[in-house]
Design a protein around this motif. Structure first.
Motif, PDB file in Angstrom:
ATOM      1  N   THR A 337     -20.886  71.494 -68.184  1.00 41.07           N
ATOM      2  CA  THR A 337     -21.429  72.397 -69.094  1.00 41.07           C
ATOM      3  C   THR A 337     -20.705  74.459 -68.469  1.00 41.07           C
ATOM      4  O   THR A 337     -21.144  75.046 -67.173  1.00 41.07           O
ATOM      5  N   GLY A 340     -21.773  79.558 -71.055  1.00 41.95           N
ATOM      6  CA  GLY A 340     -22.121  80.893 -72.689  1.00 41.95           C
ATOM      7  C   GLY A 340     -21.284  80.495 -73.615  1.00 41.95           C
ATOM      8  O   GLY A 340     -21.799  81.412 -74.865  1.00 41.95           O
ATOM      9  N   ARG A 343     -21.615  78.949 -76.610  1.00 36.66           N
ATOM     10  CA  ARG A 343     -22.834  78.820 -77.072  1.00 36.66           C
ATOM     11  C   ARG A 343     -22.894  79.901 -77.964  1.00 36.66           C
ATOM     12  O   ARG A 343     -23.542  79.737 -78.736  1.00 36.66           O
ATOM     13  N   GLY A 347     -23.241  77.537 -81.000  1.00 37.43           N
ATOM     14  CA  GLY A 347     -24.399  77.161 -80.818  1.00 37.43           C
ATOM     15  C   GLY A 347     -24.695  76.371 -79.918  1.00 37.43           C
ATOM     16  O   GLY A 347     -23.618  75.425 -79.166  1.00 37.43           O
ATOM     17  N   PRO A 348     -26.114  76.148 -79.499  1.00 39.03           N
ATOM     18  CA  PRO A 348     -26.070  74.476 -78.162  1.00 39.03           C
ATOM     19  C   PRO A 348     -25.953  73.453 -78.796  1.00 39.03           C
ATOM     20  O   PRO A 348     -25.835  72.370 -78.259  1.00 39.03           O
ATOM     21  N   PHE A 428     -23.636  72.048 -73.650  1.00 40.62           N
ATOM     22  CA  PHE A 428     -24.363  72.192 -72.579  1.00 40.62           C
ATOM     23  C   PHE A 428     -25.840  71.719 -73.083  1.00 40.62           C
ATOM     24  O   PHE A 428     -26.664  72.050 -72.154  1.00 40.62           O
TER      25      PHE A 428
END
Length: 460
Positions: A337, A340, A343, A347-348, A428
């Protein structure tokens, strides 16, 4: 039978008609009058995701109708039937009409039955599915159990799953399969040359560690899995805002995905020599926390200037990847993970992956689609490597303001030279909202597709 949610016999089972809006009128005409009339009264038309409990003439449940999307296969969710275990009453059910992908539908049934109940009692339903013809129940069960166990890990807060808890979970899996297990803890990390793992984790009351286990014959193809095990990430001295800390229990989602994949591989007894490396730390704040501007040594001998203490995952992965690379394995797979930025880009639900191996990338994309475990290839764009330049060290741990997932992947790539292939997944590890077979909370991404890929390559 290997799983309480599956049944081998169709005796006393209730039919599930999987229908589209286009097909509902044809199917409905074949149902008993009581069921037809009730469905009409309920306004059931076969819309995607809707269901209708169908009674017999005495008012007893006689079957279920469930709506699938019209249109081509690209618009269909192979996990759509994963909604059913949460909405059906107790009983044994069978697919009266064949699911578009029976194996994925069975897996969806199992994954949709998952619930995290460690801290709150959950009503345990007895909703079982008759295994469709041609589906390997043992295989589907192994996969579902591995995913469920790793979802539990991601959902568990750090108060009950620190670096030592990650180690305990890894040890249980390793011992169950007869793997050889070691862990390097605390200051022993410095003695054995893992300085960046130590630096990131030393501020926590729970010492950092490198979890390491191996399984399989020494002369088999060498597959090494590396998972980011940050039990909690405050951001360090570059502290995160409180809103960004709320989900930081999931920052060990890479470790969870790694353990799920390892469990699948060992459970299926794939003919590989498996090694699992999990650097497990808590990025905490204390008087001995590493600082912005510090310059860290690494196992590989590359010095790293700290541009931001919240870019800690790549630091611990770098030491673990350097160790993995020393064996020149056939394949290194890392899960983290990490950014950011990933994402923002995808996206997640669609993790990016990075590799220089075009054949491996094509196989990953194909298995991701086939297993309903979606990923998307992103470029290792080497011109961006200059964003990692440092005036005082060999490199910085942060890049520029854009392309953050790419520069993170480029950072990791510097620590892998000898492996025949390497792939990095920037996952994610969380479902922000409930969807069929994917309840809100911790999730395992990319592990199922990699299991299918390895099985295809090596289980000959």
């Amino acid at each position: 039978m290997p799983h309480a949610l599956l049944a081998t016999s169709a005796e006393n089972s209730l039919p599930i008609w999987l229908v589209t809006e286009n097909a509902w009128s044809t199917v409905s005409a074949q149902l008993p009058k009581a069921a037809q009339g009730f469905a009409k009264a309920q306004g059931f038309e076969g819309k995607a995701g809707s269901h209708c409990l169908l009674p017999d003439a005495d008012g007893n449940l006689s079957g279920v109708a469930f709506g699938l999307p019209n249109g081509d296969a690209k618009q269909r969710d192979p996990f759509a039937v994963g909604k059913l275990p949460s909405v059906l009453p107790d009983g044994i059910y069978r697919f009266e009409t064949e699911a578009p992908n029976p194996a994925l539908a069975t897996l969806a049934w199992l994954l949709g039955s998952y619930g995290f109940s460690r801290y709150r009692k959950r009503h345990e339903k007895s909703v079982r599915l008759v295994v469709p013809n041609g589906v390997d129940a043992e295989e589907v069960t192994r996969i579902a159990d591995a995913v469920a166990a790793s979802r539990d890990l991601v959902n568990t807060p750090t108060s009950d799953l620190g670096p030592d808890g990650i180690e305990a979970a890894a040890r249980r899996i390793a011992e169950r399969h007869g793997a050889s297990f070691t862990s390097i803890v605390g200051d022993d990390l410095l003695k054995q040359n893992f300085p960046m793992i130590h630096a990131v984790g030393r501020a926590s009351a729970t010492p950092p560690r490198l979890i390491d286990f191996t399984w399989g014959k020494a002369d088999a193809p060498r597959i090494t899995l590396v998972g980011k095990g940050v039990a909690f990430d405050t951001g360090g001295l570059d502290i995160k805002p409180s809103s960004s800390m709320l989900l930081m229990r999931k920052d060990m989602g890479g470790a969870a995905a790694t353990l799920a994949l390892a469990d699948m591989i060992m459970g299926a007894k794939l003919p590989v020599r498996l090694r699992v490396l999990i650097p497990a730390v808590e990025n905490s704040i204390s008087s001995n926390a590493f600082r912005p501007g510090d310059i860290l040594d690494s196992r590989k001998g590359i010095t790293v200037e700290i541009g931001n203490t919240d870019a800690e995952g790549r630091l611990i992965l770098a030491d673990a990847l350097a160790l993995a690379d020393e064996e020149s394995p056939d394949l290194i797979v890392d899960f983290a993970t990490l950014t950011g930025a990933a994402r923002v880009a995808l996206g997640p639900e669609l993790p990016p992956f990075y590799t220089d191996d075009d054949a491996l990338a094509a196989d990953i994309a194909r298995h991701g689609a086939e297993q309903n475990d979606p990923v998307w290839r992103m470029p290792l764009w080497y011109p961006y490597q200059s964003q990692l330049d440092s005036k005082f060290a060999d490199m910085n741990n942060t890049g520029g303001p854009m392309g953050g997932s790419i520069t993170a992947a480029l950072f990791l790539r510097r620590f892998v030279e000898s492996a025949k292939a390497h792939v990095h997944f920037d996952i994610f590890a969380w479902n922000s909202a409930t969807k069929p077979a994917r309840p809100e909370g911790g999730e395992v991404q990319a592990a199922r597709l990699m299991y299918a890929l390895l099985k295809e390559r090596y289980d000959l």
